[in-house]
Write a protein that holds these residues in place. Structure first.
Motif, PDB file in Angstrom:
ATOM      1  N   LYS A   1       0.832  -1.222   0.000  1.00 43.85           N
ATOM      2  CA  LYS A   1       0.000   0.000   0.000  1.00 43.85           C
ATOM      3  C   LYS A   1       0.858   1.260   0.000  1.00 43.85           C
ATOM      4  CE  LYS A   1      -3.514   2.818   0.779  1.00 43.85           C
ATOM      5  NZ  LYS A   1      -4.155   2.915   2.106  1.00 43.85           N
ATOM      6  N   LEU A   2       0.562   2.164  -0.920  1.00 44.78           N
ATOM      7  CA  LEU A   2       1.228   3.459  -0.944  1.00 44.78           C
ATOM      8  C   LEU A   2       0.270   4.536  -1.412  1.00 44.78           C
ATOM      9  CD1 LEU A   2       3.728   3.642  -3.956  1.00 44.78           C
ATOM     10  CD2 LEU A   2       1.918   1.957  -3.770  1.00 44.78           C
ATOM     11  N   PHE A   3       0.737   5.778  -1.411  1.00 44.40           N
ATOM     12  CA  PHE A   3      -0.116   6.939  -1.651  1.00 44.40           C
ATOM     13  C   PHE A   3       0.417   7.762  -2.819  1.00 44.40           C
ATOM     14  CE2 PHE A   3      -0.633   5.647   2.664  1.00 44.40           C
ATOM     15  CZ  PHE A   3      -1.942   5.935   3.011  1.00 44.40           C
ATOM     16  N   ALA A   4      -0.501   8.238  -3.675  1.00 46.09           N
ATOM     17  CA  ALA A   4      -0.115   9.092  -4.796  1.00 46.09           C
ATOM     18  C   ALA A   4      -0.443  10.557  -4.548  1.00 46.09           C
ATOM     19  CB  ALA A   4      -0.797   8.632  -6.081  1.00 46.09           C
ATOM     20  N   ASP A   5      -1.475  10.831  -3.748  1.00 47.32           N
ATOM     21  CA  ASP A   5      -1.867  12.224  -3.504  1.00 47.32           C
ATOM     22  C   ASP A   5      -2.543  12.339  -2.150  1.00 47.32           C
ATOM     23  OD1 ASP A   5      -4.316  11.023  -4.129  1.00 47.32           O
ATOM     24  OD2 ASP A   5      -4.959  12.571  -5.537  1.00 47.32           O
ATOM     25  N   GLY A   6      -3.221  13.488  -1.908  1.00 47.09           N
ATOM     26  CA  GLY A   6      -3.851  13.756  -0.631  1.00 47.09           C
ATOM     27  C   GLY A   6      -5.348  13.520  -0.655  1.00 47.09           C
ATOM     28  N   THR A   7      -6.112  14.513  -0.183  1.00 48.13           N
ATOM     29  CA  THR A   7      -7.561  14.363  -0.075  1.00 48.13           C
ATOM     30  C   THR A   7      -8.278  15.450  -0.859  1.00 48.13           C
ATOM     31  OG1 THR A   7      -7.830  15.765   1.899  1.00 48.13           O
ATOM     32  CG2 THR A   7      -7.250  13.445   2.254  1.00 48.13           C
ATOM     33  N   LEU A   8      -9.493  15.126  -1.278  1.00 46.85           N
ATOM     34  CA  LEU A   8     -10.289  16.074  -2.041  1.00 46.85           C
ATOM     35  C   LEU A   8     -10.824  17.192  -1.142  1.00 46.85           C
ATOM     36  CD1 LEU A   8     -11.073  16.334  -5.008  1.00 46.85           C
ATOM     37  CD2 LEU A   8     -13.177  15.099  -4.514  1.00 46.85           C
ATOM     38  N   SER A   9     -11.341  16.819   0.027  1.00 48.19           N
ATOM     39  CA  SER A   9     -11.894  17.844   0.924  1.00 48.19           C
ATOM     40  C   SER A   9     -10.813  18.768   1.455  1.00 48.19           C
ATOM     41  CB  SER A   9     -12.638  17.176   2.084  1.00 48.19           C
ATOM     42  OG  SER A   9     -11.784  16.351   2.831  1.00 48.19           O
ATOM     43  N   GLY A  10      -9.576  18.257   1.548  1.00 52.35           N
ATOM     44  CA  GLY A  10      -8.473  19.090   2.021  1.00 52.35           C
ATOM     45  C   GLY A  10      -7.783  19.856   0.911  1.00 52.35           C
ATOM     46  N   GLY A  11      -8.199  19.652  -0.327  1.00 48.95           N
ATOM     47  CA  GLY A  11      -7.609  20.390  -1.445  1.00 48.95           C
ATOM     48  C   GLY A  11      -6.233  19.900  -1.845  1.00 48.95           C
ATOM     49  N   THR A  12      -5.844  18.689  -1.392  1.00 50.81           N
ATOM     50  CA  THR A  12      -4.515  18.164  -1.710  1.00 50.81           C
ATOM     51  C   THR A  12      -4.553  16.999  -2.698  1.00 50.81           C
ATOM     52  OG1 THR A  12      -4.644  16.839   0.309  1.00 50.81           O
ATOM     53  CG2 THR A  12      -3.459  18.931   0.447  1.00 50.81           C
ATOM     54  N   ALA A  13      -5.749  16.525  -3.074  1.00 46.00           N
ATOM     55  CA  ALA A  13      -5.848  15.521  -4.138  1.00 46.00           C
ATOM     56  C   ALA A  13      -5.371  16.145  -5.445  1.00 46.00           C
ATOM     57  CB  ALA A  13      -7.284  15.034  -4.267  1.00 46.00           C
ATOM     58  N   ALA A  14      -4.586  15.405  -6.205  1.00 46.01           N
ATOM     59  CA  ALA A  14      -3.963  15.958  -7.411  1.00 46.01           C
ATOM     60  C   ALA A  14      -4.923  15.925  -8.597  1.00 46.01           C
ATOM     61  CB  ALA A  14      -2.695  15.181  -7.735  1.00 46.01           C
ATOM     62  N   LEU A  15      -5.289  17.119  -9.086  1.00 45.21           N
ATOM     63  CA  LEU A  15      -6.221  17.256 -10.196  1.00 45.21           C
ATOM     64  C   LEU A  15      -5.506  17.747 -11.450  1.00 45.21           C
ATOM     65  CD1 LEU A  15      -9.167  19.036  -8.327  1.00 45.21           C
ATOM     66  CD2 LEU A  15      -8.940  16.591  -8.828  1.00 45.21           C
ATOM     67  N   ASN A  16      -6.047  17.421 -12.617  1.00 41.73           N
ATOM     68  CA  ASN A  16      -5.497  17.934 -13.869  1.00 41.73           C
ATOM     69  C   ASN A  16      -5.831  19.402 -14.075  1.00 41.73           C
ATOM     70  OD1 ASN A  16      -4.088  15.699 -15.048  1.00 41.73           O
ATOM     71  ND2 ASN A  16      -6.060  14.724 -15.431  1.00 41.73           N
ATOM     72  N   ALA A  17      -7.028  19.790 -13.672  1.00 35.82           N
ATOM     73  CA  ALA A  17      -7.440  21.192 -13.751  1.00 35.82           C
ATOM     74  C   ALA A  17      -7.610  21.723 -12.340  1.00 35.82           C
ATOM     75  CB  ALA A  17      -8.747  21.309 -14.534  1.00 35.82           C
ATOM     76  N   PRO A  18      -7.486  23.036 -12.135  1.00 39.16           N
ATOM     77  CA  PRO A  18      -7.553  23.588 -10.775  1.00 39.16           C
ATOM     78  C   PRO A  18      -8.901  23.325 -10.109  1.00 39.16           C
ATOM     79  CG  PRO A  18      -6.648  25.210 -12.306  1.00 39.16           C
ATOM     80  CD  PRO A  18      -7.179  24.081 -13.141  1.00 39.16           C
ATOM     81  N   TYR A  19      -8.868  23.326  -8.786  1.00 37.78           N
ATOM     82  CA  TYR A  19     -10.109  23.296  -8.021  1.00 37.78           C
ATOM     83  C   TYR A  19     -10.949  24.508  -8.411  1.00 37.78           C
ATOM     84  CZ  TYR A  19      -8.295  19.626  -4.959  1.00 37.78           C
ATOM     85  OH  TYR A  19      -7.820  18.447  -4.467  1.00 37.78           O
ATOM     86  N   LYS A  20     -12.244  24.382  -8.255  1.00 36.73           N
ATOM     87  CA  LYS A  20     -13.179  25.438  -8.646  1.00 36.73           C
ATOM     88  C   LYS A  20     -12.803  26.779  -8.007  1.00 36.73           C
ATOM     89  CE  LYS A  20     -18.156  26.464  -8.495  1.00 36.73           C
ATOM     90  NZ  LYS A  20     -19.461  25.980  -7.973  1.00 36.73           N
ATOM     91  N   ASP A  21     -12.721  27.822  -8.863  1.00 30.18           N
ATOM     92  CA  ASP A  21     -12.457  29.201  -8.429  1.00 30.18           C
ATOM     93  C   ASP A  21     -11.120  29.360  -7.724  1.00 30.18           C
ATOM     94  OD1 ASP A  21     -14.992  29.956  -9.401  1.00 30.18           O
ATOM     95  OD2 ASP A  21     -15.947  29.454  -7.498  1.00 30.18           O
ATOM     96  N   THR A  22     -10.149  28.494  -8.046  1.00 31.19           N
ATOM     97  CA  THR A  22      -8.798  28.639  -7.504  1.00 31.19           C
ATOM     98  C   THR A  22      -7.797  28.353  -8.610  1.00 31.19           C
ATOM     99  OG1 THR A  22      -8.278  26.349  -6.892  1.00 31.19           O
ATOM    100  CG2 THR A  22      -9.695  27.587  -5.364  1.00 31.19           C
TER     101      THR A  22
END
Length: 529
Positions: free
Chosen positions: A281-302
């Motif tokens: 088990k390993l990790f590639a990114d963080g969390t969506l609610s914490g804003g640390t999940a890795a997205l291709n496009a920016p989080y809304k309005d940021t």
């Protein structure tokens, strides 16, 4: 041989390849030996066969939670539940527990704070607990953040100068710690908390074992031994309790990557049918609610896109450890950029290690799209979503409608040939499979906001996620996940007509009986008026 036990007069949904429905199940030595009509199966009995009349109730394969944290959930069952409606209520609950403390040095531990549910609409901080003399430590529901009071800050010796790699200490403008700790900053407190003892660990597992059986869960995939305490201590506790007959739930145990190789050398010959060493088990990114999940496009309005924890080369080198051991990889990947990186790495490794059923797991697979899912199918990856997060956390996901509608897109996954496995990430959210199924059948947040209504599935499809698909995710499809001869007699008995229940009826469902290896290990007591 005559059956040890026959369960008859039920509505037995086998979930086999033809979705056959029968009336009775015969069990010999932990396993199903036959299914069929009442007449067919009752003919097999001897004088010693134990008969159980199911009174027309629904029989399903025992549920599997494909991503859960056993020790965290077990300890949380004894901590202060902070899943309340306000910070004010949390403070009162902490104060009440502090009144039972043996001294002012005793830690008061809580879990599950969620600012989106609090009327104050903010995270708690140390000032909220200024009247509590005991040190206080409360984890957020996601387990990636925590809050402490001033006494806790003093215990951990957190000063204006304190910093930690991979973590964040929230501070006021003058540098004073507010009490909020993020990611590895939590280690500052965890290092000074009372040590986990074998006795406290066994108590936690006893609590979680009972909790799971009450919810019809007969198998779990633990999402990383070593996540809370120590991988070896955790395995030793599980092994001891299993051998002593004090643990009924079966476990497919992932182990955190940093411990895996040494752990496997030590314990690979100490596995059993009940306790198996599973994924790396390993990790590639963080969390969506914490804003640390890795997205291709920016989080809304940021302009923020979250973060990848590794470069492609670093991730590939880490995964190669598992491939060299011929072991399955399970990677936490929430954002589409992280999932894409994980898939890209699996694609490369499958070229280097051909002709093997590596069956990679992508834990969460939260934000995906058609292209990612097609590529996942080609590498035979299994997505491991947590449907209840749609309801519990959907309002906090800072995504525009198109991406939000693709959160946990299980119907699209299945349409594209994938087998998403049902899970909870407990204690992040409640581990009840019925709440998860309700979320899959409604696709609404706690505020009633619709989230990808085109992804709604029916109850039978939802059940398959927690049975067939979950078994497949752990290479256990020949042992579990359907009610067929030769498989373990792990069953859950539910109210009559369950497979025709509405979403609301599913949500309110209570397990009548849970059966492991043919033995009744939980039975709901009738109400006494």
């Amino acid at each position: 041989m005559e059956p040890d036990t026959i369960y008859f007069n039920g509505e037995v949904h086998t979930l086999d390849s033809e979705d056959n429905v029968y009336e009775a199940v015969a069990v010999i030595d932990k396993k199903i030996t036959a299914v069929g009509s009442n007449d067919e199966i009752l003919k097999l009995q001897s004088k010693e066969t134990h008969l159980v009349d199911l009174n027309c109730q629904t029989v399903l394969p025992g549920f599997t939670d494909a991503h859960i944290h056993l020790f965290s959930l077990g300890f949380n069952l004894s901590y202060v539940d902070c899943q309340l409606d306000s910070i004010e209520e949390v403070v009162e609950a902490i104060k009440k527990r502090a009144q039972t403390a043996k001294s002012e040095d005793e830690w008061i531990i809580g879990w599950g704070f969620d600012e989106s549910k609090y009327k104050e609409r903010r995270k708690p901080n140390k000032l909220d607990f200024k009247d509590v003399k005991n040190p206080v430590y409360i984890t957020r529901y996601c387990l990636h953040e925590a809050v402490i009071n001033e006494a806790g800050i003093q215990k951990a010796n957190i000063t204006v100068q304190t910093a930690i790699d991979g973590g964040f200490i929230d501070r006021t403008d003058n540098g004073e710690a507010t009490g909020l700790l993020v990611e590895k900053a939590k280690n500052l407190i965890e290092d000074v908390l009372p040590p986990y003892t074998y006795e406290s660990m066994k108590k936690a597992i006893s609590l979680v074992n009972q909790y799971l059986l009450e919810n019809g869960i007969t198998t779990v995939h633990d999402a990383g031994l070593g996540f809370l305490i120590d991988s070896e201590k955790e395995f030793e506790v599980l092994k001891e309790m299993s051998e002593a007959g004090n643990l009924q739930v079966k476990i497919y145990a992932m182990v955190l990557a940093e411990y895996y190789s040494d752990f496997l050398k030590k314990y690979q010959n100490q596995q059993s049918e009940q306790l198996k060493i599973g994924s790396y088990k390993l990790f590639a990114d963080g969390t969506l609610s914490g804003g640390t999940a890795a997205l291709n496009a920016p989080y809304k309005d940021t302009e923020e896109k979250g973060m990848l924890l590794y470069t492609d080369e670093e991730l590939k080198n880490k995964m190669k450890v598992a491939y060299d051991l011929n072991k399955q990889v399970a990677i936490h990947a929430i954002g589409d950029r992280a999932i894409d990186q994980a898939v890209r790495t699996f694609e490369a490794l499958q070229q280097e290690y051909p002709n093997r059923d590596d069956r990679p797991r992508i834990e969460h697979t939260t934000v995906s799209n058609d292209d990612i899912r097609d590529r996942m199918k080609k590498i035979n990856a299994t997505p491991i979503p947590q449907p209840l997060l749609i309801y519990m956390a959907g309002d906090m996901y800072n995504l525009e409608k198109e991406r939000l509608d693709n959160v946990f897109a299980v119907k699209s996954c299945m349409n594209q040939g994938l087998k998403p496995a049902g899970s909870s990430d407990g204690p992040v959210v409640d581990s009840s499979p019925f709440l998860g199924m309700h979320a899959l059948m409604t696709r609404e947040t706690i505020s009633g906001k619709p989230v990808g209504k085109d992804q709604i599935i029916d109850v039978k499809t939802a059940v398959k996620m927690y049975t067939n698909h979950a078994a497949y995710a752990a290479f256990e499809e020949d042992e579990k996940g359907s009610i067929e001869a030769g498989k373990y007699a792990d069953l859950v008995i539910l109210p009559e007509g369950f497979m025709n229940f509405s979403a609301e009826e599913v949500k309110q469902t209570k397990v009548k009986m849970t059966i492991v290896n043919g033995e009744i290990v939980y039975e709901k007591k009738p109400c006494v008026l």
